[in-house]
Design an enzyme around this catalytic site. Structure first.
Site, PDB file in Angstrom:
ATOM      1  N   CYS A  50      39.789  92.299  86.341  1.00  0.00           N
ATOM      2  CA  CYS A  50      40.258  90.962  85.917  1.00  0.00           C
ATOM      3  C   CYS A  50      41.652  91.054  85.301  1.00  0.00           C
ATOM      4  CB  CYS A  50      39.266  90.376  84.909  1.00  0.00           C
ATOM      5  SG  CYS A  50      39.873  88.904  84.071  1.00  0.00           S
ATOM      6  N   CYS A  53      41.334  90.097  81.267  1.00  0.00           N
ATOM      7  CA  CYS A  53      40.526  90.829  80.287  1.00  0.00           C
ATOM      8  C   CYS A  53      41.411  91.710  79.390  1.00  0.00           C
ATOM      9  CB  CYS A  53      39.496  91.698  81.004  1.00  0.00           C
ATOM     10  SG  CYS A  53      37.941  90.858  81.367  1.00  0.00           S
ATOM     11  N   HIS A 113      34.812  88.189  79.200  1.00  0.00           N
ATOM     12  CA  HIS A 113      35.016  87.716  80.564  1.00  0.00           C
ATOM     13  C   HIS A 113      33.980  86.661  80.960  1.00  0.00           C
ATOM     14  CE1 HIS A 113      36.501  88.161  84.693  1.00  0.00           C
ATOM     15  NE2 HIS A 113      35.238  88.124  85.084  1.00  0.00           N
ATOM     16  N   ASN A 153      41.715  74.073  83.973  1.00  0.00           N
ATOM     17  CA  ASN A 153      41.021  73.881  85.245  1.00  0.00           C
ATOM     18  C   ASN A 153      39.853  74.819  85.226  1.00  0.00           C
ATOM     19  OD1 ASN A 153      42.877  72.084  86.415  1.00  0.00           O
ATOM     20  ND2 ASN A 153      44.180  73.782  87.026  1.00  0.00           N
ATOM     21  N   SER A 161      41.726  80.119  89.653  1.00  0.00           N
ATOM     22  CA  SER A 161      41.812  81.353  90.424  1.00  0.00           C
ATOM     23  C   SER A 161      41.047  82.502  89.789  1.00  0.00           C
ATOM     24  CB  SER A 161      43.280  81.740  90.595  1.00  0.00           C
ATOM     25  OG  SER A 161      43.862  81.967  89.318  1.00  0.00           O
ATOM     26  N   HIS A 164      37.631  84.324  84.352  1.00  0.00           N
ATOM     27  CA  HIS A 164      37.811  84.590  82.926  1.00  0.00           C
ATOM     28  C   HIS A 164      38.210  83.278  82.242  1.00  0.00           C
ATOM     29  CE1 HIS A 164      38.622  87.677  79.717  1.00  0.00           C
ATOM     30  NE2 HIS A 164      38.972  86.537  79.149  1.00  0.00           N
ATOM     31  N   HIS A 166      39.906  80.495  80.615  1.00  0.00           N
ATOM     32  CA  HIS A 166      41.308  80.347  80.219  1.00  0.00           C
ATOM     33  C   HIS A 166      41.794  78.936  80.477  1.00  0.00           C
ATOM     34  CE1 HIS A 166      41.638  80.915  84.558  1.00  0.00           C
ATOM     35  NE2 HIS A 166      42.788  80.272  84.482  1.00  0.00           N
ATOM     36  N   GLN A 168      45.745  76.449  80.362  1.00  0.00           N
ATOM     37  CA  GLN A 168      47.188  76.576  80.546  1.00  0.00           C
ATOM     38  C   GLN A 168      47.921  75.600  79.638  1.00  0.00           C
ATOM     39  OE1 GLN A 168      48.759  77.068  84.507  1.00  0.00           O
ATOM     40  NE2 GLN A 168      46.702  77.059  85.386  1.00  0.00           N
TER      41      GLN A 168
HETATM   42  P1  H2U Z   1      44.398  79.066  87.043  1.00  0.00           P
HETATM   43  O1  H2U Z   1      43.411  79.945  87.713  1.00  0.00           O
HETATM   44  O2  H2U Z   1      43.766  78.000  86.178  1.00  0.00           O
HETATM   45  O3  H2U Z   1      45.411  78.541  87.992  1.00  0.00           O
HETATM   46  O4  H2U Z   1      45.190  79.955  85.979  1.00  0.00           O
HETATM   47  C1  H2U Z   1      45.472  81.279  86.136  1.00  0.00           C
HETATM   48  C2  H2U Z   1      46.937  81.446  85.912  1.00  0.00           C
HETATM   49  O5  H2U Z   1      47.195  82.776  85.543  1.00  0.00           O
HETATM   50  C3  H2U Z   1      47.700  81.154  87.202  1.00  0.00           C
HETATM   51  O6  H2U Z   1      48.574  80.087  86.966  1.00  0.00           O
HETATM   52  C4  H2U Z   1      48.374  83.198  86.156  1.00  0.00           C
HETATM   53  C5  H2U Z   1      48.438  82.462  87.477  1.00  0.00           C
HETATM   54  O7  H2U Z   1      49.759  82.206  87.850  1.00  0.00           O
HETATM   55  N1  H2U Z   1      48.354  84.640  86.286  1.00  0.00           N
HETATM   56  C6  H2U Z   1      49.338  85.393  85.702  1.00  0.00           C
HETATM   57  O8  H2U Z   1      50.232  84.849  85.071  1.00  0.00           O
HETATM   58  N2  H2U Z   1      49.317  86.746  85.827  1.00  0.00           N
HETATM   59  C7  H2U Z   1      48.379  87.424  86.540  1.00  0.00           C
HETATM   60  O9  H2U Z   1      48.415  88.643  86.613  1.00  0.00           O
HETATM   61  C8  H2U Z   1      47.287  86.688  87.228  1.00  0.00           C
HETATM   62  C9  H2U Z   1      47.264  85.222  87.055  1.00  0.00           C
HETATM   63 ZN    ZN Z   2      38.250  88.956  82.396  1.00  0.00          ZN
END
Ligand code: H2U
Ligand code: ZN
Length: 351
Positions: A50, A53, A113, A153, A161, A164, A166, A168
Site C-alpha cells: 500500500c 501505509c 490499513h 472519495n 484508487s 487505505h 484517506h 484529499q
Molecule cells: P483517491 O484514491 O481518492 O483518488 O486518492 C489517492 C490519491 O493519492 C490520488 O490522488 C495519490 C493519488 O494521486 N497518490 C500519491 O500521491 N502517491 C502515491 O504514491 C499513490 C497515490
Molecule cells: Zn495502507
C-alpha cells in the site's frame, strides 16, 4: 397541498438555486435486477504494497514516516500546481481560459490499513477533525489561496484508487463553481434576513424532524428536502460558523461523534463498507468576512437499493434536471431505523 408520497413534484434547492424532480410513485415499481452482496472486504491492518501505509515507499520514491495516527502529504500526482506564470486567454469573447494554481494534499485518516471512518474510534476521528482544521487554517492563510476544498472519495465505486482510509484537500486561487453558487445564495439570504440560510432551514426541519437522521448537542444530520442522491445527507452545526477554525472544542468533539454515527448507519444500510463522496463547504479564504457562511458537510452516496445497484445520473439528469424516486423523507426514515452499532462489531459481539 399535494401528496409528497404519491405525486410527482419538483423541489427547490435554495443553496444551489436549482430544482430536483421527485417521482415517489416510481419506488413501487418491481425490481428484477441484481441483488447480490459483493465479497466481504477482508483487509490486513498493514499492507506492504500500500502506498499510504506507514513506513512504505510511494510511487514518487518518498518514504512515508512510521506515523501512528494521521499523515498528510502533497499529492504526487497533483491536479493543481503551486507555481505558474499566470495569465488569461480570450478569443472572440467565447473562448476563455485562465491559469489556475493551488495545492493538492492527501490525508491518511488512520495508520491502520483496514479502518474506515465508521470503524475508527471517536477519539481518532476527532484527531482527523483537528487535522482538517489545521490544514484549512494553514492553506487558507496563504495569500494566493482563496478556497480550500476538503473531501473524501470512499470506495472503488467512487473512483477511489486505494482502500487505505484517506481523504484529499485541494486548495486554489479561485472559488470553484459549487461553493461559489452556495456563497451567492447564502449572501443574498443573509442580506435579506440577517440570519444564515441554513440556520433558518434547520429551524424548519427541527419542527417535525421527519428528515433528521442523527443528532447530538452540537450537530444535526438530515436528508435535505432537496436531496438528489438517494441517501444524500447534510451535516450541519447547530451554531452558524463560517469555517472549521471557528468551532469550539465541544463542537469538534460533536463533529467527530456525528460523523461516526452517520457513517456507521451508512455501513449498516446494506452491510457493506458504504461508498460515497463527502466533503465540507466553508467560506472562501480571501481574507474577507463571511458572516453569511454556515459551514456544513455533504455526503453523496451513489447506492440506491442494494450493495451493487447504484443510482445513475444519466439521460434526463444529464440533459434536463436531477431526478429521484425514493423521497427524502423515506430515505431519512430508513437511515434513522438502522442500528447505531456497526454491523461488524455486532457480528463479532454475537460470536
Ligand atoms: P483517491 O484514491 O481518492 O483518488 O486518492 C489517492 C490519491 O493519492 C490520488 O490522488 C495519490 C493519488 O494521486 N497518490 C500519491 O500521491 N502517491 C502515491 O504514491 C499513490 C497515490
Ligand atoms: Zn495502507
Amino acid at each position: 397541498m399535494f401528496d409528497f408520497t404519491e405525486q410527482p413534484h419538483r423541489r427547490f434547492n435554495p443553496l444551489l438555486d436549482e430544482w430536483v424532480l421527485v417521482s415517489p410513485h416510481r419506488s413501487k415499481r418491481p425490481w428484477q435486477g441484481q441483488q447480490e452482496k459483493p465479497q466481504p472486504d477482508e483487509r490486513p491492518t498493514y499492507d506492504p504494497t500500500c502506498y499510504l501505509c506507514p513506513g512504505n515507499t510511494r510511487t514518487s520514491g518518498d518514504v512515508n514516516p512510521k506515523y501512528a495516527h494521521q499523515f498528510v502529504f502533497d499529492n504526487d500526482f497533483a491536479a493543481l500546481l503551486p507555481a505558474g506564470e499566470g495569465g488569461t486567454y480570450e478569443e472572440g469573447g467565447l473562448l476563455r481560459a485562465e491559469a489556475e494554481t493551488g495545492h493538492c494534499r492527501v490525508i491518511c485518516f488512520s495508520a491502520r490499513h483496514d479502518l474506515t471512518l465508521p470503524e475508527m474510534p471517536r477519539s481518532e476521528i476527532r484527531r482527523v477533525v483537528d487535522v482538517w482544521t489545521d490544514e484549512f487554517r494553514t492553506l487558507g492563510a496563504d495569500p494566493t489561496i482563496n478556497y480550500v476544498q476538503i473531501f473524501e472519495n470512499k470506495g472503488f465505486m467512487m473512483g477511489c484508487s486505494n482502500p487505505h482510509p484517506h481523504g484529499q484537500i485541494w486548495s486554489e486561487r479561485t472559488v470553484p463553481d459549487l461553493p461559489a453558487r452556495e456563497s451567492r445564495a447564502q449572501k443574498a439570504y443573509f442580506a435579506q434576513h440577517g440570519r444564515t440560510l441554513l440556520s433558518d432551514y434547520l429551524a424548519i426541519e427541527e419542527k417535525t424532524k421527519t428528515r433528521f437522521v442523527v443528532e447530538n448537542e452540537t450537530w444535526v444530520v438530515l436528508v435535505p428536502f432537496w436531496a438528489v442522491w438517494p441517501f444524500e445527507t447534510l451535516v450541519l452545526p447547530r451554531r452558524a460558523v463560517p469555517d472549521l477554525t471557528q468551532l469550539t472544542e465541544q463542537e469538534r468533539d460533536g463533529l467527530a461523534d456525528i460523523i461516526s454515527q452517520l457513517t456507521i448507519k451508512y455501513d449498516n444500510l446494506f452491510e457493506i463498507s458504504f461508498p460515497y463522496s463527502a466533503g465540507f463547504h466553508q467560506r472562501p479564504t480571501d481574507g474577507a468576512d463571511y458572516p453569511e457562511w454556515h459551514l456544513h458537510m455533504h455526503f453523496m452516496p451513489p447506492l440506491l437499493r442494494s450493495a451493487t445497484v447504484k443510482k445513475f445520473m444519466v439521460g434526463y439528469e444529464l440533459l434536463a434536471n436531477a431526478q429521484r424516486d425514493i423521497t427524502a423523507e423515506q430515505a431519512a426514515e430508513r437511515l434513522r431505523a438502522l442500528p447505531a452499532v456497526h454491523y461488524k462489531a455486532a457480528t463479532a459481539a454475537a460470536k
